[in-house]
Each structure stands twice: as C-alpha cells, then as structure tokens.
Design a protein around this motif. Structure first.
Motif: not given
Length: 127
Positions: A72-84
């Motif tokens: 989920v974290a990597v997908t969010a980062a790839a979509l431009g919405d990083p959830v560090g």
C-alpha cells in the motif's frame, strides 16, 4: 546446515534489509527500535487462552500483513501520494519479525507459547 538455521539466518537478513530500506528512504533507523515492541501487543490474545493467543501472535508475526502495508505504501508513493509513515511501519514490522525469528522466536503452536515452528524456546528448550 539445518532448515531451522537457514530460516533464522534468512530472518536476520530480512531485519538487516529493513534497516537498509528505512535509512535509504530517508528515515531515522531508531524508528525501528521505537516501534519494536508495538507488534508484541498481539500476545494479548494469550489472555483468552493458548489457541486464541497463538492465532493472534501468528497473525501479528507473519510476513503477510507487513507485506500488505508495504505494498500500500509503495503504491501510494507510485501514484504521487506518498504515505511515508506506512513505509516506516512496514519496515519496523519486518524488522521485528526478522529479529524475533533470528533469535528463535517463531510462529506459535497451540499447545503453548514456548512451542514454535523453529523449535522450543525458554524453559521448554532446557527440558
């Protein structure tokens, strides 16, 4: 080398990888230590008995959930919405499981906390 030794070495390498990923992503390594004991809250299931305790512990100490959180974290980062914080949580979870298994704390069997898939631990080991 026995399969148990291989599993313990492998788990240690996962713990090392979690540290490397955390630092490479720009986060402080000490977050892994701050969050370390949080995952042991899964042991509270033992208050309801060994079967429920083993189930809760094993859910919290399986690589499946931290892998899902990492995905989920990597997908969010790839979509431009990083959830560090999700990435740090996943890394800390992998680190915890890796360290636990490297020192011999494996997934629990239903006949007691000291019987794991990696063998006996604690007093049961000395018998």
């Amino acid at each position: 080398m026995s399969p148990v030794v291989v599993q313990r070495v492998e788990a240690g390498m996962i713990a090392v990888l979690a540290v490397v990923v955390t630092v490479a992503a720009g986060y402080a390594w000490w977050w892994l230590l701050v969050l370390f004991l949080a995952f042991d809250l899964s042991m509270l299931g033992y208050l309801r008995g060994p079967r429920i305790g083993a189930f809760c512990y094993n859910v919290g100490h399986s690589y499946a959930l931290p892998a899902l959180v990492a995905a989920v974290a990597v997908t969010a980062a790839a979509l431009g919405d990083p959830v560090g914080w999700l990435g740090v949580l996943a890394a800390a979870w992998f680190f915890h499981i890796g360290v636990d298994r490297a020192v011999g704390y494996g997934l629990k069997m239903t006949d007691g906390f000291e019987h794991t898939h990696l063998g006996r631990i604690g007093k049961a080991q000395r018998r």
